[in-house]
Design an enzyme around this catalytic site. Structure first.
Site, PDB file in Angstrom:
ATOM      1  CE1 TYR A   1      -4.032   1.656  -0.246  1.00 23.72           C
ATOM      2  CE2 TYR A   1      -3.588   2.569   1.928  1.00 23.72           C
ATOM      3  CZ  TYR A   1      -4.343   2.540   0.781  1.00 23.72           C
ATOM      4  OH  TYR A   1      -5.419   3.368   0.642  1.00 23.72           O
TER       5      TYR A   1
ATOM      6  CE  LYS B   1     -20.003 -20.644 -16.660  1.00 27.66           C
ATOM      7  NZ  LYS B   1     -20.918 -21.491 -17.414  1.00 27.66           N
TER       8      LYS B   1
END
Length: 404
Positions: free
Chosen positions: A50, A105
């Site tokens: 970060y 999926k």
């Protein structure tokens, strides 16, 4: 044709959820999570993952947006997008109820193709809104997999997204089904010593899958195709055709003749069912010797295998409890794996044909039998073979942005 299952009684639902029904137990909390690929264990890790370190990567991407595929998850991530209007055998159940299927999926993408996939259920059925929403989300993803969107809207949505985006857009209900049908047909023809340009094919169903199967069979050299809907064979002579069915009528006009499904099946070599309807046994009995029946509706095939096996040499379904399961999971993980690997701008018809051939070729001559025309979804070679076929085709056709 959508099939709506009977709703679960409220008391039964409470019983299922409170007494650890195995299906509900598996789904509790969802079937997937987001996990970090880098450590964040101390201040040094934090400064790299970060601020301040991340700013370097942001500035580099701002200067060259293409490198987002290398330095973010974009290069390996697909959006699985639905509006919940045509879910499996459930029909129009809405976006919230579609989420378990989209999660399913997504985990198949990961399991079989190593592709990260994010389920997105949109609370709109408006075509313009769906297109605009996906276009705005597109910078987050390397590809878009459209799922369970009702026909005929699915055709326009896919077409407009392909025109506007430079990443692969793939409607699996159309093209995944078409590719696996062609793969199975290649091997069925090998086994029965037929050629594509010789066979007579009847396709039951004029929705997303029926249209895509018609297109890919014609691309593969099949010329004698009749497509049947509830009214009968689709021909230019009918005055009740929408735009999609008019397209089918024109594509098959050289062969198809007016009549019922029984008329169309008289002497036919191949039946492909993607309709959810039921074909009478007496109609199936009129097919040619050594007939091929792909009855793919779930959970109830158009022709039950017990009936089909009385009249056909080769029978396939979409179910895992019968031989020759023609399952889209053989297709979409490998197609996206290959497309992402070369940063393909689109998924072309040539790439789909190559994928079908790659799947079919995994069944060797000494393995090919009436009950084994297609590899198992759990065969680890499948996704690799499909991905390789897709990358080779993309590079050959100039659709790959990563040439190596």
């Amino acid at each position: 044709m959508s099939t709506q299952l009977d709703p679960i009684d409220a008391d039964l639902l409470m019983t299922l959820t409170e007494h650890d029904d195995p299906v509900f137990s598996l789904h509790r909390g969802g079937k997937m999570e987001v996990a970090s690929t880098v450590p964040v264990a101390d201040a040094d890790d934090l400064s790299l993952a970060y601020t301040p370190g991340v700013a370097k990567v942001c500035e580099a991407i701002a200067a060259d947006p293409e490198i987002a595929h290398e330095y973010t998850w974009v290069g390996n991530t697909v959006a699985v997008v639905t509006d919940g209007t045509a879910v499996l055998g459930l029909g129009d159940i809405g976006p919230a109820a579609a989420m378990p299927v989209m999660e399913g999926k997504a985990i198949l993408f990961k399991q079989f193709g190593g592709v990260d996939a994010i389920p997105i259920a949109l609370d709109t059925t408006d075509t313009d809104e769906i297109v605009e929403t996906i276009v705005r989300l597109a910078p987050t993803f390397g590809g878009i997999n459209l799922e369970d969107i009702s026909s005929p809207r699915c055709f326009e949505i896919e077409r407009r997204l392909i025109e506007r985006l430079d990443i692969p857009v793939f409607h699996d209900d159309q093209h995944g089904t078409a590719v696996v049908v062609l793969a199975g047909l290649y091997n069925a023809l090998r086994l029965t010593d037929r050629e594509p340009d010789e066979i007579k094919v009847v396709i039951s169903g004029a929705g997303a899958a029926g249209v895509a199967i018609t297109k890919i069979l014609r691309s593969a050299g099949v010329r004698k195709i009749s497509v049947v809907d509830r009214t009968g064979v689709i021909t230019p002579a009918r005055d009740d055709l929408n735009e999609v069915k008019q397209f089918l009528a024109e594509e098959t006009a050289d062969w198809a003749r007016p009549g019922s499904v029984a008329d169309a099946l008289d002497g036919a070599d191949v039946f492909v069912g993607v309709s959810g309807g039921t074909v009478p046994e007496e109609a199936v009995a009129r097919m040619a010797p050594d007939a091929i029946i792909f009855a793919l509706a779930n959970p109830n095939p158009e022709v039950h295998p017990d009936v089909a096996n009385r009249h056909a040499r080769i029978v396939a379904t979409g179910r895992s409890d019968f031989p020759n399961q023609l399952n889209n999971v053989l297709v979409f993980p490998g197609i996206f794996r290959g497309a992402l690997d070369v940063r393909a701008t689109t998924i072309s018809e040539s790439m789909k044909l190559a994928a079908a051939r790659a799947i079919a070729d995994l069944v060797d001559d000494d393995e090919l039998t009436e009950t084994h025309i297609i590899p198992s979804p759990f065969d680890p070679r499948v996704s690799q073979a499909v991905a390789r076929a897709v990358t080779d085709t993309a590079r050959r056709d100039g659709l790959a942005r990563r040439p190596y």
